[in-house]
Design a protein around this motif. Structure first.
Motif, PDB file in Angstrom:
ATOM      1  N   UNK A 177       0.814  -1.203   0.000  1.00 24.54           N
ATOM      2  CA  UNK A 177       0.000   0.000   0.000  1.00 24.54           C
ATOM      3  C   UNK A 177       0.855   1.264   0.000  1.00 24.54           C
ATOM      4  N   UNK A 178       2.091   1.139   0.474  1.00 22.30           N
ATOM      5  CA  UNK A 178       3.016   2.267   0.403  1.00 22.30           C
ATOM      6  C   UNK A 178       3.306   2.610  -1.058  1.00 22.30           C
ATOM      7  N   UNK A 179       3.475   1.586  -1.894  1.00 21.47           N
ATOM      8  CA  UNK A 179       3.704   1.817  -3.325  1.00 21.47           C
ATOM      9  C   UNK A 179       2.482   2.487  -3.959  1.00 21.47           C
ATOM     10  N   UNK A 180       1.280   2.021  -3.574  1.00 19.54           N
ATOM     11  CA  UNK A 180       0.061   2.651  -4.067  1.00 19.54           C
ATOM     12  C   UNK A 180       0.015   4.111  -3.629  1.00 19.54           C
ATOM     13  N   UNK A 181       0.462   4.368  -2.394  1.00 19.48           N
ATOM     14  CA  UNK A 181       0.507   5.735  -1.891  1.00 19.48           C
ATOM     15  C   UNK A 181       1.416   6.610  -2.739  1.00 19.48           C
ATOM     16  N   UNK A 182       2.594   6.098  -3.095  1.00 17.26           N
ATOM     17  CA  UNK A 182       3.519   6.856  -3.940  1.00 17.26           C
ATOM     18  C   UNK A 182       2.883   7.152  -5.299  1.00 17.26           C
ATOM     19  N   UNK A 183       2.220   6.133  -5.866  1.00 16.29           N
ATOM     20  CA  UNK A 183       1.587   6.323  -7.175  1.00 16.29           C
ATOM     21  C   UNK A 183       0.497   7.395  -7.109  1.00 16.29           C
TER      22      UNK A 183
ATOM     23  N   UNK B 146      11.458  12.949  -6.142  1.00 16.72           N
ATOM     24  CA  UNK B 146      11.184  11.647  -5.525  1.00 16.72           C
ATOM     25  C   UNK B 146      11.802  11.557  -4.137  1.00 16.72           C
ATOM     26  N   UNK B 147      13.026  12.041  -3.996  1.00 16.29           N
ATOM     27  CA  UNK B 147      13.760  11.835  -2.748  1.00 16.29           C
ATOM     28  C   UNK B 147      13.509  12.931  -1.725  1.00 16.29           C
ATOM     29  N   UNK B 148      13.559  14.186  -2.152  1.00 19.58           N
ATOM     30  CA  UNK B 148      13.531  15.290  -1.193  1.00 19.58           C
ATOM     31  C   UNK B 148      12.149  15.905  -1.001  1.00 19.58           C
ATOM     32  N   UNK B 149      11.265  15.741  -1.964  1.00 19.23           N
ATOM     33  CA  UNK B 149       9.910  16.264  -1.816  1.00 19.23           C
ATOM     34  C   UNK B 149       8.947  15.207  -1.305  1.00 19.23           C
ATOM     35  N   UNK B 150       8.943  14.020  -1.939  1.00 14.89           N
ATOM     36  CA  UNK B 150       7.988  12.990  -1.549  1.00 14.89           C
ATOM     37  C   UNK B 150       8.477  12.180  -0.352  1.00 14.89           C
ATOM     38  N   UNK B 151       9.662  11.578  -0.449  1.00 16.22           N
ATOM     39  CA  UNK B 151      10.130  10.675   0.599  1.00 16.22           C
ATOM     40  C   UNK B 151      10.675  11.398   1.820  1.00 16.22           C
ATOM     41  N   UNK B 152      11.564  12.361   1.594  1.00 21.22           N
ATOM     42  CA  UNK B 152      12.280  13.041   2.675  1.00 21.22           C
ATOM     43  C   UNK B 152      12.890  12.026   3.643  1.00 21.22           C
ATOM     44  N   UNK B 153      13.770  11.142   3.144  1.00 22.09           N
ATOM     45  CA  UNK B 153      14.317  10.091   4.000  1.00 22.09           C
ATOM     46  C   UNK B 153      15.253  10.660   5.064  1.00 22.09           C
ATOM     47  N   UNK B 154      15.347   9.969   6.188  1.00 18.17           N
ATOM     48  CA  UNK B 154      16.276  10.350   7.238  1.00 18.17           C
ATOM     49  C   UNK B 154      17.640   9.741   6.938  1.00 18.17           C
ATOM     50  N   UNK B 155      18.562   9.913   7.845  1.00 15.72           N
ATOM     51  CA  UNK B 155      19.918   9.409   7.619  1.00 15.72           C
ATOM     52  C   UNK B 155      20.017   7.902   7.759  1.00 15.72           C
TER      53      UNK B 155
ATOM     54  N   UNK C  84       9.792  12.696  11.136  1.00 15.84           N
ATOM     55  CA  UNK C  84       8.436  13.158  11.397  1.00 15.84           C
ATOM     56  C   UNK C  84       7.450  12.499  10.444  1.00 15.84           C
ATOM     57  N   UNK C  85       6.174  12.521  10.851  1.00 12.71           N
ATOM     58  CA  UNK C  85       5.132  11.961   9.996  1.00 12.71           C
ATOM     59  C   UNK C  85       4.982  12.824   8.757  1.00 12.71           C
ATOM     60  N   UNK C  86       4.985  12.180   7.611  1.00 13.93           N
ATOM     61  CA  UNK C  86       4.735  12.885   6.351  1.00 13.93           C
ATOM     62  C   UNK C  86       3.227  12.907   6.147  1.00 13.93           C
ATOM     63  N   UNK C  87       2.578  13.990   6.590  1.00 15.76           N
ATOM     64  CA  UNK C  87       1.122  14.035   6.616  1.00 15.76           C
ATOM     65  C   UNK C  87       0.487  13.838   5.242  1.00 15.76           C
TER      66      UNK C  87
ATOM     67  N   UNK D  37       0.673  10.196   4.684  1.00 12.94           N
ATOM     68  CA  UNK D  37      -0.179   9.492   5.640  1.00 12.94           C
ATOM     69  C   UNK D  37      -1.643   9.528   5.200  1.00 12.94           C
ATOM     70  N   UNK D  38      -2.106  10.697   4.773  1.00 16.60           N
ATOM     71  CA  UNK D  38      -3.502  10.826   4.353  1.00 16.60           C
ATOM     72  C   UNK D  38      -3.769  10.052   3.067  1.00 16.60           C
ATOM     73  N   UNK D  39      -2.799  10.050   2.146  1.00 17.45           N
ATOM     74  CA  UNK D  39      -2.977   9.275   0.919  1.00 17.45           C
ATOM     75  C   UNK D  39      -2.939   7.778   1.224  1.00 17.45           C
ATOM     76  N   UNK D  40      -2.106   7.366   2.184  1.00 16.35           N
ATOM     77  CA  UNK D  40      -2.091   5.965   2.607  1.00 16.35           C
ATOM     78  C   UNK D  40      -3.444   5.564   3.175  1.00 16.35           C
ATOM     79  N   UNK D  41      -4.028   6.434   3.969  1.00 22.60           N
ATOM     80  CA  UNK D  41      -5.373   6.175   4.499  1.00 22.60           C
ATOM     81  C   UNK D  41      -6.382   6.045   3.365  1.00 22.60           C
ATOM     82  N   UNK D  42      -6.254   6.907   2.360  1.00 21.40           N
ATOM     83  CA  UNK D  42      -7.139   6.836   1.196  1.00 21.40           C
ATOM     84  C   UNK D  42      -6.984   5.512   0.465  1.00 21.40           C
TER      85      UNK D  42
END
Length: 492
Positions: A105-111, A155-164, A171-174, A177-182
């Motif tokens: 579902x994370x992949x669906x969220x990215x799409x 992809x990396x800095x706007x959508x994912x914003x990965x930590x080190x 932090x929660x990527x709101x 998170x909301x798209x994952x709920x959708x």
């Protein structure tokens, strides 16, 4: 099977076929298959791949569909019916399906995130004039290791914003998170009425991806350098066929791509009409699944050829995402599914038996399984699954993301994720031995007998060895009215 005659069925048989295709076709076709071709000699990989399709994929898919359609049960009860000792395999398939749903579902969220972002003009990944872009951003493809494209940075800095690293939660990527709920809501709406709703949804979910793949192929083949990529895909490097790992990867790809061991296809087939011609569905699902892999290979390799023409590496979008996702993918799609598949084949092909499977097929269609299927069920499939499992253990490597190697504690979390499904196999075996009557040897013999749990459940508990062998009996004398009896006399 009289108690299952009220089970709902697909409105049309084509709905099951489309649902099976939609279940089998996925990331394994579009991502993993081209990657294995790239690593395993291009067209040479098609030789072991197609061979494994014939001797492993089709027979095992046929096995699962027979069990689901004949028993009219999902994987939990179907495996308990076939081999009570390994009934935990059914629970394990449900567990791994749930775990995989959580990160697929994370992949669906990215799409969906890309879909919503595409309504902007100009597209946010089209230039470097955005707040998230770095000084090294470039709007043009380049082979320099010191720069990154606008699409890579989106992809990396706007959508994912990965930590080190995985040890830093961040932090929660709101928005995500909301798209994952959708995405979970969309899945619920697809299945909440069972086959009645799923049967309608599959007309879109199973067919629309082919529209996208064909459109991409038409676009990609017109790009400069596309022919070079396609040539690499279809021209074989025969030396790779001497490498054992290539053959093991081919078998594992068939296995993971079709979805043997996930329980979903068995559950879907349990909603077929009892006399459905199951061999047609088996061939349709398996052949279309492999055709999709090859079609996706042309799409991806034509894109690779174009990227090679521009002298850049593999697009970032194919290098799947964040640390938790990578950790879960490694320990479920690779570790767990190999063990589940092994025990499922042992339970059905050996304990339940190839001859009994053939008899079940005859009861449904009027024809027994031919000698090819029986030979595959009895010898070839169990042998190949055992070899795959052994090589998977021997060649096992800890999870990593690009150059990042997960720390030991994160690898431990990965093993916990893997054991969340595998653990049901020994737990189910212990429970079966606990409830069966007799000595340990008698319990073991009974546990390998199909339907023994159903017969045992009809025996009173105290006759199965329960501690309450002499249940209290209320004695009521006719000489006194019931109202005059004390609670002690009536055992109430």
């Amino acid at each position: 099977m009289d108690q299952h005659h009220g089970r709902p069925t697909w409105s049309r048989q084509i709905e099951f076929t489309l649902a099976g295709i939609g279940s089998a076709v996925g990331l394994g076709n579009v991502w993993r298959f081209p990657y294995l071709c790239y690593r395993s000699g291009g067209g040479a990989f098609l030789v072991p791949y197609l061979l494994m399709l014939v001797v492993l994929g089709i027979p095992l898919l046929h096995m699962e569909l027979i069990m689901g359609q004949f028993t009219r049960r999902g994987p939990v009860h179907a495996l308990a019916y076939a081999c009570p000792l390994l009934k935990g395999v059914g629970m394990a398939t449900v567990a791994i399906s749930f775990i995989m749903c959580t990160y697929y579902n994370v992949v669906i969220t990215w799409a969906l995130y890309y879909l919503f972002s595409s309504f902007q003009d100009p597209l946010p990944w089209q230039n470097c004039n955005n707040t998230w872009n770095t000084p090294n951003c470039t709007s043009h493809a380049t082979n320099s290791s010191y720069t990154s494209t606008a699409s890579q940075e989106f992809f990396k800095y706007k959508m994912l914003k990965p930590t080190s690293g995985v040890e830093e939660a961040g932090q929660i990527r709101w928005p995500l998170f909301l798209i994952l709920l959708l995405s979970w809501i969309l899945i619920y709406l697809c299945i909440f009425k069972g086959v009645k709703s799923t049967g309608k949804v599959v007309y879109f979910t199973a067919l629309f991806p082919y529209v996208i793949l064909i459109a991409l192929l038409i676009n990609n083949v017109q790009l400069p350098g596309a022919l070079d990529g396609i040539t690499f895909f279809i021209v074989p490097d025969w030396k790779k066929l001497l490498v054992v790992e290539v053959w093991v990867n081919a078998a594992a790809q068939i296995f993971n791509s079709i979805g043997i061991g996930f329980g979903s296809l068995m559950a879907m087939s349990s909603y077929n009409s009892f006399h459905n011609n199951i061999i047609k569905d088996t061939l349709s699902i398996s052949v279309i699944n492999s055709f999709t892999s090859i079609l996706a290979g042309f799409v991806i390799f034509s894109a690779f050829g174009y990227m090679s023409h521009l002298q850049v590496g593999i697009p970032c979008v194919l290098q799947v995402g964040i640390y938790v996702f990578q950790l879960m993918d490694h320990y479920t799609a690779i570790v767990s599914i190999m063990f589940l598949a092994f025990f499922e084949v042992m339970a059905i092909c050996w304990s339940y038996g190839a001859n009994r499977l053939s008899d079940n097929l005859e009861a449904m269609t009027g024809k027994k399984a031919n000698i090819f299927f029986r030979l595959c069920w009895l010898i070839i499939a169990p042998g190949l699954i055992t070899v795959i499992l052994i090589f998977s253990v021997i060649q096992f490597k800890p999870a990593r993301y690009e150059e990042y190697i997960f720390p030991p504690w994160a690898q431990g979390v990965g093993w916990v994720i893997a054991m969340a499904s595998i653990i049901w196999i020994p737990l189910g075996a212990v429970h079966t031995l606990w409830v069966l009557p007799g000595s340990l040897v008698q319990k073991l013999k009974l546990s390998l007998t199909p339907t023994c749990l159903e017969e045992t459940s009809k025996i009173p508990y105290y006759e199965r060895g329960g501690v309450d062998k002499h249940p209290a009996v209320a004695v009521v004398s006719s000489n006194f009215p019931a109202s005059e009896k004390s609670p002690i006399q009536t055992n109430l």
